[in-house]
Design a protein around this motif. Structure first.
Motif, PDB file in Angstrom:
ATOM      1  N   UNK A 101       0.823  -1.204   0.000  1.00  0.00           N
ATOM      2  CA  UNK A 101       0.000   0.000   0.000  1.00  0.00           C
ATOM      3  C   UNK A 101       0.860   1.257   0.000  1.00  0.00           C
ATOM      4  N   UNK A 102       1.951   1.243   0.752  1.00  0.00           N
ATOM      5  CA  UNK A 102       2.834   2.399   0.791  1.00  0.00           C
ATOM      6  C   UNK A 102       3.423   2.658  -0.598  1.00  0.00           C
ATOM      7  N   UNK A 103       3.833   1.593  -1.273  1.00  0.00           N
ATOM      8  CA  UNK A 103       4.366   1.723  -2.630  1.00  0.00           C
ATOM      9  C   UNK A 103       3.297   2.302  -3.555  1.00  0.00           C
ATOM     10  N   UNK A 104       2.091   1.790  -3.451  1.00  0.00           N
ATOM     11  CA  UNK A 104       0.964   2.297  -4.249  1.00  0.00           C
ATOM     12  C   UNK A 104       0.759   3.777  -4.015  1.00  0.00           C
ATOM     13  N   UNK A 105       0.793   4.220  -2.760  1.00  0.00           N
ATOM     14  CA  UNK A 105       0.547   5.624  -2.419  1.00  0.00           C
ATOM     15  C   UNK A 105       1.689   6.525  -2.890  1.00  0.00           C
ATOM     16  N   UNK A 106       2.916   6.105  -2.657  1.00  0.00           N
ATOM     17  CA  UNK A 106       4.068   6.929  -3.025  1.00  0.00           C
ATOM     18  C   UNK A 106       4.126   7.150  -4.533  1.00  0.00           C
ATOM     19  N   UNK A 107       3.728   6.141  -5.295  1.00  0.00           N
ATOM     20  CA  UNK A 107       3.775   6.240  -6.756  1.00  0.00           C
ATOM     21  C   UNK A 107       2.538   6.919  -7.340  1.00  0.00           C
TER      22      UNK A 107
ATOM     23  N   UNK B  63       1.400 -12.954  -3.887  1.00  0.00           N
ATOM     24  CA  UNK B  63       2.860 -13.092  -3.842  1.00  0.00           C
ATOM     25  C   UNK B  63       3.471 -11.736  -3.494  1.00  0.00           C
ATOM     26  N   UNK B  64       3.491 -11.407  -2.196  1.00  0.00           N
ATOM     27  CA  UNK B  64       3.884 -10.061  -1.784  1.00  0.00           C
ATOM     28  C   UNK B  64       5.303  -9.675  -2.183  1.00  0.00           C
ATOM     29  N   UNK B  65       6.283 -10.596  -2.266  1.00  0.00           N
ATOM     30  CA  UNK B  65       7.606 -10.145  -2.696  1.00  0.00           C
ATOM     31  C   UNK B  65       7.635  -9.633  -4.135  1.00  0.00           C
ATOM     32  N   UNK B  66       6.726 -10.108  -4.980  1.00  0.00           N
ATOM     33  CA  UNK B  66       6.679  -9.667  -6.373  1.00  0.00           C
ATOM     34  C   UNK B  66       5.708  -8.514  -6.588  1.00  0.00           C
ATOM     35  N   UNK B  67       4.728  -8.382  -5.712  1.00  0.00           N
ATOM     36  CA  UNK B  67       3.678  -7.390  -5.912  1.00  0.00           C
ATOM     37  C   UNK B  67       4.221  -5.969  -5.923  1.00  0.00           C
ATOM     38  N   UNK B  68       5.020  -5.604  -4.937  1.00  0.00           N
ATOM     39  CA  UNK B  68       5.541  -4.239  -4.879  1.00  0.00           C
ATOM     40  C   UNK B  68       6.471  -3.919  -6.044  1.00  0.00           C
ATOM     41  N   UNK B  69       7.424  -4.786  -6.401  1.00  0.00           N
ATOM     42  CA  UNK B  69       8.234  -4.501  -7.592  1.00  0.00           C
ATOM     43  C   UNK B  69       7.406  -4.321  -8.859  1.00  0.00           C
TER      44      UNK B  69
ATOM     45  N   UNK C 242      12.968   1.550  -2.532  1.00  0.00           N
ATOM     46  CA  UNK C 242      12.170   0.422  -2.030  1.00  0.00           C
ATOM     47  C   UNK C 242      12.739  -0.105  -0.714  1.00  0.00           C
ATOM     48  N   UNK C 243      14.052  -0.089  -0.566  1.00  0.00           N
ATOM     49  CA  UNK C 243      14.666  -0.565   0.680  1.00  0.00           C
ATOM     50  C   UNK C 243      14.210   0.273   1.869  1.00  0.00           C
ATOM     51  N   UNK C 244      14.030   1.570   1.687  1.00  0.00           N
ATOM     52  CA  UNK C 244      13.534   2.432   2.769  1.00  0.00           C
ATOM     53  C   UNK C 244      12.105   2.057   3.147  1.00  0.00           C
ATOM     54  N   UNK C 245      11.287   1.742   2.141  1.00  0.00           N
ATOM     55  CA  UNK C 245       9.914   1.338   2.416  1.00  0.00           C
ATOM     56  C   UNK C 245       9.903   0.044   3.220  1.00  0.00           C
ATOM     57  N   UNK C 246      10.719  -0.919   2.829  1.00  0.00           N
ATOM     58  CA  UNK C 246      10.790  -2.186   3.580  1.00  0.00           C
ATOM     59  C   UNK C 246      11.165  -1.945   5.036  1.00  0.00           C
TER      60      UNK C 246
ATOM     61  N   UNK D  91      11.921   4.312  -7.163  1.00  0.00           N
ATOM     62  CA  UNK D  91      12.117   3.439  -6.005  1.00  0.00           C
ATOM     63  C   UNK D  91      13.149   2.349  -6.239  1.00  0.00           C
ATOM     64  N   UNK D  92      13.395   2.006  -7.510  1.00  0.00           N
ATOM     65  CA  UNK D  92      14.427   1.031  -7.845  1.00  0.00           C
ATOM     66  C   UNK D  92      15.434   1.697  -8.766  1.00  0.00           C
TER      67      UNK D  92
END
Length: 325
Positions: A71-77, A147-153, A239-243, A170-171
């Protein structure tokens, strides 16, 4: 990716189930730009769903750090208007995550009371856990992926045409910088995100102390790194900061006490505390945090670590900065 620590108790009542293992059954579809499927169609023969704004719904718990990352990735982007959001009740019962925060106890878009209904619509014989985050196709009511590890990327790389102007990169695009980023990001996932669960669910003293030392050893290294830079890779949020944020923001409220990660509170570690508070004030970070959901979920559903079911009054939140508009 490393496996999470042992998860004692029932997944329906144990928040360690919020640290899902890729050894469990996964639904691993993806929404991609190169899907061979057309608008309104299902996945192609490689499991790739078509990229369609407004079609998909992200289901999260505000308590879950893994869902928080998505969700954070979704919001930031700036994907708020492209991918809709559903929030489940922080308290689960034996049937799993439920939409009891919505009128009539049903998600207004999906029309379901329990997230498990979407999983069983996808596969009536589904034998895995009904986890969040889950990306749901609103046309069929089926789970595209959990698959949460793939969803954010994928939110970062596949939905790029719908990112808001001036969204952070983010990457890294540079191969060497990307390699460095991904190495640190995986260390954070293994030693911090999963590390707190490894401490909290250690089954003997030796395992507990080993996990404890590994967690705080990594936090010390990250603190040292942040002494000379604003974020993990300079002045740009990655992305590392978000994690890292999703675990640090829950640390004093949950992991310090309930999980016995108690060498220090985050508020007693000046570098990490200032870094956390800085991120918290950025759009998409602090406004996706809900301490009430976080505390109620962990303390009221983790009967292994909190058999009394007592919900602590603290910590004092007055040290958190006001959010910027």
């Amino acid at each position: 990716m490393s496996q999470p620590p042992p998860t004692p108790g029932s997944p329906a009542t144990n928040p360690a189930a919020s640290a899902p293992s890729r050894g469990a059954k996964w639904i691993t579809g993806r929404v991609t730009r190169d899907s061979a499927s057309g608008p309104g169609e299902g996945p192609d023969d490689q499991g790739r769903w078509p990229l369609e704004p407004g079609r998909y719904r992200l289901v999260i718990s505000l308590a879950c750090p893994w869902a928080h990352r998505a969700n954070l990735t979704r919001r930031v982007l700036g994907l708020d208007q492209v991918i809709s959001l559903a929030v489940v009740d922080p308290i689960r019962d034996e049937r799993g995550w439920r939409f009891w925060l919505d009128p009539d106890h049903r998600d207004p878009i999906l029309g379901i009371e329990y997230l498990s209904e979407a999983y069983r619509a996808t596969d009536p014989a589904y034998a895995g856990r009904f986890t969040v985050p889950a990306l749901i196709d609103t046309l069929t009511g089926q789970v595209v992926t959990n698959d949460f590890p793939q969803l954010s990327p994928d939110l970062i790389t596949e939905w790029v045409d719908y990112h808001q102007p001036h969204a952070p990169q983010l990457l890294p695009t540079d191969p060497e910088q990307r390699e460095e980023h991904d190495e640190l990001a995986e260390q954070i996932t293994a030693d911090v995100n999963r590390g707190v669960y490894r401490v909290g669910y250690a089954e003997d003293q030796h395992s507990y102390e080993a996990a404890y030392d590994r967690l705080f050893g990594r936090l010390d290294q990250l603190s040292q790194r942040l002494e000379s830079r604003r974020f993990l890779f300079g002045d740009t949020v990655r992305d590392a900061d978000i994690r890292l944020f999703t675990t640090l923001v829950r640390f004093d409220a949950v992991y310090h006490g309930l999980f016995r990660c108690n060498r220090h509170k985050l508020s007693e570690l000046p570098v990490l505390w200032n870094y956390l508070r800085d991120l918290y004030q950025r759009p998409g970070f602090g406004d996706t945090v809900d301490f009430d959901h976080i505390k109620r979920h962990y303390y009221l559903t983790d009967t292994d670590n909190n058999p009394s079911g007592i919900l602590p009054k603290g910590p004092d939140l007055s040290g958190w900065p006001s959010l910027k508009s």
